[in-house]
Write a protein that holds these residues in place. Structure first.
Motif, PDB file in Angstrom:
ATOM      1  N   GLN A  93       0.834  -1.203   0.000  1.00  8.33           N
ATOM      2  CA  GLN A  93       0.000   0.000   0.000  1.00  8.33           C
ATOM      3  C   GLN A  93       0.871   1.255   0.000  1.00  8.33           C
ATOM      4  OE1 GLN A  93      -2.677   1.342  -0.936  1.00  8.33           O
ATOM      5  NE2 GLN A  93      -4.164   0.879   0.660  1.00  8.33           N
ATOM      6  N   ILE A  94       1.906   1.261   0.800  1.00 13.17           N
ATOM      7  CA  ILE A  94       2.800   2.420   0.841  1.00 13.17           C
ATOM      8  C   ILE A  94       3.507   2.590  -0.495  1.00 13.17           C
ATOM      9  CG2 ILE A  94       4.887   3.339   1.927  1.00 13.17           C
ATOM     10  CD1 ILE A  94       3.809   1.912   4.520  1.00 13.17           C
ATOM     11  N   SER A  95       3.880   1.483  -1.111  1.00 13.72           N
ATOM     12  CA  SER A  95       4.492   1.550  -2.436  1.00 13.72           C
ATOM     13  C   SER A  95       3.558   2.193  -3.449  1.00 13.72           C
ATOM     14  CB  SER A  95       4.873   0.135  -2.899  1.00 13.72           C
ATOM     15  OG  SER A  95       5.200   0.129  -4.268  1.00 13.72           O
ATOM     16  N   ARG A  96       2.300   1.803  -3.414  1.00 10.61           N
ATOM     17  CA  ARG A  96       1.323   2.402  -4.340  1.00 10.61           C
ATOM     18  C   ARG A  96       1.133   3.878  -4.046  1.00 10.61           C
ATOM     19  NH1 ARG A  96       1.725   0.850  -8.613  1.00 10.61           N
ATOM     20  NH2 ARG A  96       3.683   0.564  -7.622  1.00 10.61           N
ATOM     21  N   LEU A  97       1.108   4.251  -2.767  1.00 12.34           N
ATOM     22  CA  LEU A  97       0.957   5.661  -2.415  1.00 12.34           C
ATOM     23  C   LEU A  97       2.141   6.488  -2.898  1.00 12.34           C
ATOM     24  CD1 LEU A  97      -0.476   5.353   1.201  1.00 12.34           C
ATOM     25  CD2 LEU A  97      -1.677   6.266  -0.803  1.00 12.34           C
ATOM     26  N   ALA A  98       3.316   5.918  -2.845  1.00 11.49           N
ATOM     27  CA  ALA A  98       4.520   6.635  -3.255  1.00 11.49           C
ATOM     28  C   ALA A  98       4.737   6.604  -4.763  1.00 11.49           C
ATOM     29  CB  ALA A  98       5.736   6.048  -2.548  1.00 11.49           C
ATOM     30  N   ASN A  99       3.897   5.876  -5.481  1.00 15.31           N
ATOM     31  CA  ASN A  99       4.050   5.743  -6.934  1.00 15.31           C
ATOM     32  C   ASN A  99       2.738   5.987  -7.659  1.00 15.31           C
ATOM     33  OD1 ASN A  99       6.902   4.748  -7.405  1.00 15.31           O
ATOM     34  ND2 ASN A  99       6.190   3.376  -5.796  1.00 15.31           N
ATOM     35  N   ARG A 100       1.933   6.901  -7.186  1.00 12.00           N
ATOM     36  CA  ARG A 100       0.619   7.138  -7.780  1.00 12.00           C
ATOM     37  C   ARG A 100       0.741   8.101  -8.961  1.00 12.00           C
ATOM     38  NH1 ARG A 100       1.766  10.134  -3.767  1.00 12.00           N
ATOM     39  NH2 ARG A 100       1.042  12.277  -3.696  1.00 12.00           N
ATOM     40  N   ARG A 102      -0.819   7.166 -12.302  1.00 10.94           N
ATOM     41  CA  ARG A 102      -1.963   6.994 -13.204  1.00 10.94           C
ATOM     42  C   ARG A 102      -3.173   6.515 -12.412  1.00 10.94           C
ATOM     43  NH1 ARG A 102       2.065   3.739 -15.137  1.00 10.94           N
ATOM     44  NH2 ARG A 102       0.733   1.979 -14.679  1.00 10.94           N
ATOM     45  N   ALA A 103      -4.274   6.392 -13.111  1.00  6.55           N
ATOM     46  CA  ALA A 103      -5.510   5.918 -12.478  1.00  6.55           C
ATOM     47  C   ALA A 103      -5.347   4.496 -11.954  1.00  6.55           C
ATOM     48  CB  ALA A 103      -6.665   5.988 -13.468  1.00  6.55           C
ATOM     49  N   ALA A 104      -4.517   3.693 -12.609  1.00 11.20           N
ATOM     50  CA  ALA A 104      -4.328   2.305 -12.183  1.00 11.20           C
ATOM     51  C   ALA A 104      -3.787   2.227 -10.751  1.00 11.20           C
ATOM     52  CB  ALA A 104      -3.378   1.580 -13.133  1.00 11.20           C
ATOM     53  N   GLU A 105      -2.852   3.103 -10.421  1.00  6.40           N
ATOM     54  CA  GLU A 105      -2.310   3.095  -9.054  1.00  6.40           C
ATOM     55  C   GLU A 105      -3.375   3.491  -8.035  1.00  6.40           C
ATOM     56  OE1 GLU A 105      -0.448   4.472 -11.563  1.00  6.40           O
ATOM     57  OE2 GLU A 105       1.199   3.025 -11.585  1.00  6.40           O
ATOM     58  N   HIS A 106      -4.209   4.459  -8.397  1.00  8.22           N
ATOM     59  CA  HIS A 106      -5.276   4.873  -7.479  1.00  8.22           C
ATOM     60  C   HIS A 106      -6.297   3.744  -7.283  1.00  8.22           C
ATOM     61  CE1 HIS A 106      -4.137   9.085  -6.915  1.00  8.22           C
ATOM     62  NE2 HIS A 106      -3.640   8.988  -8.133  1.00  8.22           N
ATOM     63  N   GLN A 107      -6.559   2.990  -8.334  1.00  6.57           N
ATOM     64  CA  GLN A 107      -7.456   1.836  -8.201  1.00  6.57           C
ATOM     65  C   GLN A 107      -6.826   0.781  -7.304  1.00  6.57           C
ATOM     66  OE1 GLN A 107      -7.983   0.760 -12.299  1.00  6.57           O
ATOM     67  NE2 GLN A 107      -9.785   2.060 -12.545  1.00  6.57           N
ATOM     68  N   GLN A 108      -5.533   0.558  -7.448  1.00  3.22           N
ATOM     69  CA  GLN A 108      -4.849  -0.424  -6.614  1.00  3.22           C
ATOM     70  C   GLN A 108      -4.847   0.011  -5.147  1.00  3.22           C
ATOM     71  OE1 GLN A 108      -1.073  -0.651  -8.594  1.00  3.22           O
ATOM     72  NE2 GLN A 108      -1.949  -1.730 -10.350  1.00  3.22           N
ATOM     73  N   ILE A 109      -4.708   1.309  -4.899  1.00  6.07           N
ATOM     74  CA  ILE A 109      -4.773   1.819  -3.530  1.00  6.07           C
ATOM     75  C   ILE A 109      -6.143   1.528  -2.928  1.00  6.07           C
ATOM     76  CG2 ILE A 109      -4.854   3.942  -2.153  1.00  6.07           C
ATOM     77  CD1 ILE A 109      -2.641   5.020  -4.113  1.00  6.07           C
ATOM     78  N   ALA A 110      -7.197   1.764  -3.694  1.00 10.84           N
ATOM     79  CA  ALA A 110      -8.551   1.515  -3.209  1.00 10.84           C
ATOM     80  C   ALA A 110      -8.775   0.023  -2.960  1.00 10.84           C
ATOM     81  CB  ALA A 110      -9.589   2.036  -4.196  1.00 10.84           C
ATOM     82  N   ILE A 111      -8.320  -0.824  -3.870  1.00 11.40           N
ATOM     83  CA  ILE A 111      -8.500  -2.278  -3.712  1.00 11.40           C
ATOM     84  C   ILE A 111      -7.758  -2.768  -2.471  1.00 11.40           C
ATOM     85  CG2 ILE A 111      -7.916  -4.505  -4.736  1.00 11.40           C
ATOM     86  CD1 ILE A 111      -8.540  -3.162  -7.480  1.00 11.40           C
ATOM     87  N   LEU A 112      -6.512  -2.317  -2.296  1.00 13.29           N
ATOM     88  CA  LEU A 112      -5.745  -2.727  -1.118  1.00 13.29           C
ATOM     89  C   LEU A 112      -6.424  -2.245   0.164  1.00 13.29           C
ATOM     90  CD1 LEU A 112      -2.086  -2.197  -2.310  1.00 13.29           C
ATOM     91  CD2 LEU A 112      -3.068  -4.342  -1.501  1.00 13.29           C
ATOM     92  N   ALA A 113      -6.960  -1.034   0.149  1.00 12.06           N
ATOM     93  CA  ALA A 113      -7.642  -0.520   1.339  1.00 12.06           C
ATOM     94  C   ALA A 113      -8.836  -1.388   1.696  1.00 12.06           C
ATOM     95  CB  ALA A 113      -8.083   0.925   1.110  1.00 12.06           C
ATOM     96  N   PHE A 114      -9.599  -1.795   0.705  1.00  9.06           N
ATOM     97  CA  PHE A 114     -10.747  -2.665   0.975  1.00  9.06           C
ATOM     98  C   PHE A 114     -10.294  -4.049   1.434  1.00  9.06           C
ATOM     99  CE2 PHE A 114     -13.096   0.279  -1.935  1.00  9.06           C
ATOM    100  CZ  PHE A 114     -13.963   0.755  -0.980  1.00  9.06           C
ATOM    101  N   LEU A 115      -9.201  -4.560   0.903  1.00  9.81           N
ATOM    102  CA  LEU A 115      -8.686  -5.853   1.353  1.00  9.81           C
ATOM    103  C   LEU A 115      -8.165  -5.788   2.794  1.00  9.81           C
ATOM    104  CD1 LEU A 115      -6.842  -7.106  -1.841  1.00  9.81           C
ATOM    105  CD2 LEU A 115      -8.965  -7.969  -0.879  1.00  9.81           C
ATOM    106  N   HIS A 116      -7.620  -4.660   3.161  1.00 10.74           N
ATOM    107  CA  HIS A 116      -7.135  -4.511   4.540  1.00 10.74           C
ATOM    108  C   HIS A 116      -8.304  -4.612   5.501  1.00 10.74           C
ATOM    109  CE1 HIS A 116      -3.450  -2.121   2.952  1.00 10.74           C
ATOM    110  NE2 HIS A 116      -3.200  -3.405   2.981  1.00 10.74           N
TER     111      HIS A 116
END
Length: 116
Positions: A93-100, A102-116
């Motif tokens: 999650q921190i990796s995605r936050l530090a590498n946002r 495109r939209a794909a990274e923001h989607q991955q952040i949301a998916i990881l948040a829901f999985l957490h």
């Protein structure tokens, strides 16, 4: 407030809720949660040309692979696998936050948040 600023705030709020849920589970140590909180805050300033550089991307890839190797070694010596998986999930999650970028990274952040 501009749309890009609002989008960043909402993205971080969602990610923080997910990471906070990891902390409430009791599997992660207070030191690990403090490190996650500091890294999340530090990632706020990762923007622009910095995250576009190849060195930044390679650095994150090496760091995540190194953490995966450490987590595997800790698992071999008997650490609880759930805590190790949660630590790796928080690092992703921190990796995605530090590498946002495109939209794909923001989607991955949301998916990881829901999985957490």
């Amino acid at each position: 407030m501009s749309f890009s600023r609002l989008h960043k705030v909402v993205t971080y709020a969602l990610a923080s809720l997910g990471l906070g849920a990891l902390g409430l589970g009791g599997e992660l140590t207070p030191a690990a949660m403090a490190l996650v909180a500091l890294a999340t805050i530090a990632s706020w300033w990762a923007e622009g040309p910095r995250i576009e550089s190849g060195a930044w991307q390679r650095g994150w890839n090496v760091a995540l692979l190194g953490l995966l190797a450490v987590e595997i070694l800790r698992g071999v010596v008997g650490e609880p696998p759930l805590a190790l998986a949660l630590e790796m999930s928080a690092a992703l999650q921190i990796s995605r936050l530090a590498n946002r970028r495109r939209a794909a990274e923001h989607q991955q952040i949301a998916i990881l948040a829901f999985l957490h």
